[in-house]
Design an enzyme around this catalytic site. Structure first.
Site, PDB file in Angstrom:
ATOM      1  N   ASP A  40       3.523 -24.401   6.648  1.00  7.70           N
ATOM      2  CA  ASP A  40       4.819 -23.714   6.630  1.00  7.70           C
ATOM      3  C   ASP A  40       4.623 -22.348   5.975  1.00  7.70           C
ATOM      4  O   ASP A  40       4.151 -22.271   4.833  1.00  7.70           O
ATOM      5  CB  ASP A  40       5.831 -24.554   5.843  1.00  7.70           C
ATOM      6  CG  ASP A  40       7.245 -23.975   5.905  1.00  7.70           C
ATOM      7  OD1 ASP A  40       7.469 -23.056   6.706  1.00  7.70           O
ATOM      8  OD2 ASP A  40       8.112 -24.454   5.153  1.00  7.70           O
TER       9      ASP A  40
ATOM     10  N   TYR B  92       9.913 -14.353   7.761  1.00 10.76           N
ATOM     11  CA  TYR B  92      10.393 -13.043   8.197  1.00 10.76           C
ATOM     12  C   TYR B  92      10.158 -11.988   7.107  1.00 10.76           C
ATOM     13  O   TYR B  92       9.744 -10.860   7.384  1.00 10.76           O
ATOM     14  CB  TYR B  92      11.877 -13.098   8.526  1.00 10.76           C
ATOM     15  CG  TYR B  92      12.244 -13.792   9.819  1.00 10.76           C
ATOM     16  CD1 TYR B  92      13.467 -13.559  10.433  1.00 10.76           C
ATOM     17  CD2 TYR B  92      11.385 -14.683  10.447  1.00 10.76           C
ATOM     18  CE1 TYR B  92      13.828 -14.199  11.619  1.00 10.76           C
ATOM     19  CE2 TYR B  92      11.721 -15.327  11.621  1.00 10.76           C
ATOM     20  CZ  TYR B  92      12.945 -15.084  12.203  1.00 10.76           C
ATOM     21  OH  TYR B  92      13.282 -15.709  13.367  1.00 10.76           O
TER      22      TYR B  92
ATOM     23  N   ARG C 298      15.672 -14.611  -3.999  1.00 16.04           N
ATOM     24  CA  ARG C 298      16.199 -15.949  -4.298  1.00 16.04           C
ATOM     25  C   ARG C 298      16.370 -16.164  -5.800  1.00 16.04           C
ATOM     26  O   ARG C 298      17.303 -16.820  -6.245  1.00 16.04           O
ATOM     27  CB  ARG C 298      15.259 -17.016  -3.711  1.00 16.04           C
ATOM     28  CG  ARG C 298      15.200 -16.982  -2.191  1.00 16.04           C
ATOM     29  CD  ARG C 298      14.235 -18.006  -1.615  1.00 16.04           C
ATOM     30  NE  ARG C 298      13.955 -17.720  -0.219  1.00 16.04           N
ATOM     31  CZ  ARG C 298      13.239 -18.486   0.588  1.00 16.04           C
ATOM     32  NH1 ARG C 298      12.714 -19.612   0.117  1.00 16.04           N
ATOM     33  NH2 ARG C 298      13.026 -18.148   1.848  1.00 16.04           N
TER      34      ARG C 298
ATOM     35  N   ASP D 202       7.487 -20.301  12.384  1.00 17.39           N
ATOM     36  CA  ASP D 202       6.852 -20.318  11.066  1.00 17.39           C
ATOM     37  C   ASP D 202       6.310 -21.675  10.627  1.00 17.39           C
ATOM     38  O   ASP D 202       5.906 -21.837   9.475  1.00 17.39           O
ATOM     39  CB  ASP D 202       7.841 -19.813  10.011  1.00 17.39           C
ATOM     40  CG  ASP D 202       9.084 -20.683   9.906  1.00 17.39           C
ATOM     41  OD1 ASP D 202       9.349 -21.466  10.833  1.00 17.39           O
ATOM     42  OD2 ASP D 202       9.799 -20.575   8.892  1.00 17.39           O
ATOM     43  N   GLU D 203       6.275 -22.649  11.508  1.00 16.15           N
ATOM     44  CA  GLU D 203       5.747 -23.958  11.142  1.00 16.15           C
ATOM     45  C   GLU D 203       4.802 -24.466  12.223  1.00 16.15           C
ATOM     46  O   GLU D 203       5.015 -24.232  13.414  1.00 16.15           O
ATOM     47  CB  GLU D 203       6.868 -24.987  10.959  1.00 16.15           C
ATOM     48  CG  GLU D 203       7.800 -24.723   9.800  1.00 16.15           C
ATOM     49  CD  GLU D 203       8.828 -25.836   9.657  1.00 16.15           C
ATOM     50  OE1 GLU D 203       8.425 -26.996   9.444  1.00 16.15           O
ATOM     51  OE2 GLU D 203      10.025 -25.544   9.779  1.00 16.15           O
TER      52      GLU D 203
END
Length: 524
Positions: free
Chosen positions: A31, A36, A68, A123-124
């Site tokens: 992952d 982005y 975050r 993305d995985e």
């Protein structure tokens, strides 16, 4: 006393279910950390260390870890995000091309380690490296990275040693992604896809975690709610809650016949197996897309000249994707959303065969359209448009879409950059398939080290890849037309409902200048 009996039953059932599951596979889930945002920081290093959000119109679809830490969350409105973090830097993420390009580079590196790579979005990725594991029981490999709540119990099948070795390979993969692309990742290593995905999320960012089978039930129970199990979506979760099943433990204890009555035998058995951490699904080699296209919504247009102009712009965008894909399409489809006099909108599509590359052999790499080819495509699209819209009467159009399909199958005409091109199909039916003398995408060592049975399995799976189709989106996926499904899946339920309500409302009124959430998630 009853609670104790239930606990005893649970322990017995858990042991029985676990003992019936094979632990012979080694699966890695990769992952990409805040994908982005990472791409933007790689393209523009001056963004590193700053709180960064990726916007699509008025939504922050994702952000980096600095943002975050300051209170910004994925899928937060830009207004709220700036209130929480005034220093937030916003990058425009509406054009997905740069993310697709990076995703493809990541995929190619993963395939240098194993041919069994399955993409999940951009993305995985899942990677099955079982064939790379040393079968000797004398291995003394130590785990690389974290271990999820390690248990003293060691399975007699040797899975712990295999997973330890898998953790070392996972570290090698992540090191190579960092060295070649500058990308940091998280990884989960386990004996099936479900557990690998779940355990990889326990230590983030830029870390990896291994799960031994003896600890799998602890990981599953730590999720608490069935909605947190991949494969159980919002619609299925609502049905479970209606049955009074609002915890994973309740799902584990629910009588299977009750679930069958609600979901059918196949789904009922699957979700109960998932609630115990059991997942028998294989890592499937990701195929090329069955169709390549894009749509564009806009304020109402009413003339053929405007339609032709829109189609020209749209064709430029779509053909760039076709060029990168490398395959030669034989079908083109036009999608139109038109307004009826009864004040509701309807989507219609028409498609036709097209050969605008006369004289070009199939093994020549697809390149830009020349003037004559472009003219032929536009003429074909306008002919399709006239079949959808009666141009002799007044009409209004608010969306146009173009997609190409009918690509040659992987065996008959291998696609550029496709796994299919590394193997020949010239073998007779009773002869094992053989790779050609030259390959450019896989490392020679990867193919040579595959055991004969695994190698044959890869070739057989390639032969079974589905033929080209014009459908890109699962029929049972409830997503508004023209909305990027990858973004839509991540939206909170209330925003999903809002988007669906707006789609319904648009069928009831004349379309004015777009000013709704649907415009923020247009496919690129």
């Amino acid at each position: 006393m009853e609670a104790e009996d239930q606990s005893d039953d649970f322990t017995y059932n858990s042991v029985a279910i676990q003992s019936s599951e094979k632990h012979d596979r080694v699966i890695i889930h990769i992952d990409i950390d805040c994908f982005y945002a990472q791409v933007e920081m790689i393209l523009n290093p001056s963004l590193r260390g700053k709180p960064l959000g990726i916007k699509q119109k008025n939504i922050v679809v994702t952000c980096n870890y600095e943002a975050r830490a300051l209170g910004v969350e994925k899928l937060m409105s830009i207004k709220t995000a700036l209130e929480k973090c005034p220093s937030l830097v916003l990058a425009n993420g509406e054009d997905l091309k740069k993310y697709r390009d990076m995703s493809e580079k990541i995929y190619q590196i993963l395939q240098s380690f194993s041919p069994f790579v399955e993409k999940l979005g951009l993305d995985e990725n899942f990677i099955d490296i079982t064939h790379k594991i040393n079968k000797s029981s004398e291995t003394t490999t130590e785990v690389s990275g974290h271990i999820f709540q390690n248990e003293d119990e060691v399975c007699t099948c040797g899975c712990n040693d295999r997973l330890k070795e898998g953790s070392v390979i996972a570290q090698e993969i992540r090191n190579q992604l960092k060295a070649e692309l500058g990308i940091t990742t998280c990884a989960g290593i386990a004996c099936n896809k479900l557990l690998a995905k779940l355990v990889g999320a326990t230590h983030k960012p830029n870390q990896q975690t291994t799960l031994f089978p003896a600890s799998s039930l602890k990981l599953i129970k730590s999720l608490k709610h069935p909605r947190n199990i991949p494969g159980i979506g919002s619609a299925m979760n609502r049905k479970l809650e209606a049955l009074g099943i609002d915890t994973i433990e309740k799902l584990q204890f629910t009588d299977l016949f009750k679930l069958i009555e609600a979901f059918g035998a196949k789904t009922a058995n699957q979700i109960q197996q998932l609630s115990f951490g059991i997942d028998d699904s294989r890592v499937k080699i990701t195929d090329k897309p069955k169709s390549i296209g894009a749509e564009d919504g806009f304020p109402t247009i009413k003339t053929e000249s405007e339609v032709r102009k829109k189609l020209k712009c749209l064709l430029d965008r779509v053909w760039e994707l076709v060029e990168k894909d490398g395959r030669r399409p034989s079908q083109v489809k036009l999608t139109v959303r038109k307004l009826h006099a009864t004040n509701h909108s309807v989507r219609e599509a028409r498609q036709t065969a097209i050969d605008f590359m006369t004289g070009v052999t199939s093994n020549v790499t697809i390149g830009p359209l020349n003037e004559n080819q472009e003219k032929k495509v536009i003429t074909t699209l306008m002919n399709l448009f006239e079949k959808v819209v009666n141009c002799d009467e007044s009409w209004q159009v608010t969306l146009l879409g173009i997609s190409f399909s009918g690509f040659p199958s992987g065996i008959e005409s291998p696609a550029k950059n496709s796994i299919n091109k590394y193997f020949t199909s010239s073998s007779r039916p009773n002869e094992p398939l053989q790779p050609p003398a030259k390959r450019s995408r896989f490392d020679e060592s990867v193919l040579q080290e595959l055991p004969p049975d695994i190698r044959q399995e890869v070739l057989e799976e390639i032969q079974q890849l589905p033929s080209s189709s014009t459908s890109q989106q699962p029929e049972d996926f409830d997503c508004p037309k023209g909305v990027d499904p990858q973004i839509f899946r991540e939206l909170p339920l209330e925003i999903q409902n809002e988007l669906l309500a707006e789609e319904k409302k648009k069928k009831q009124i004349l379309t004015k200048k777009p000013n709704n959430l649907l415009q923020y998630f247009r496919k690129v």
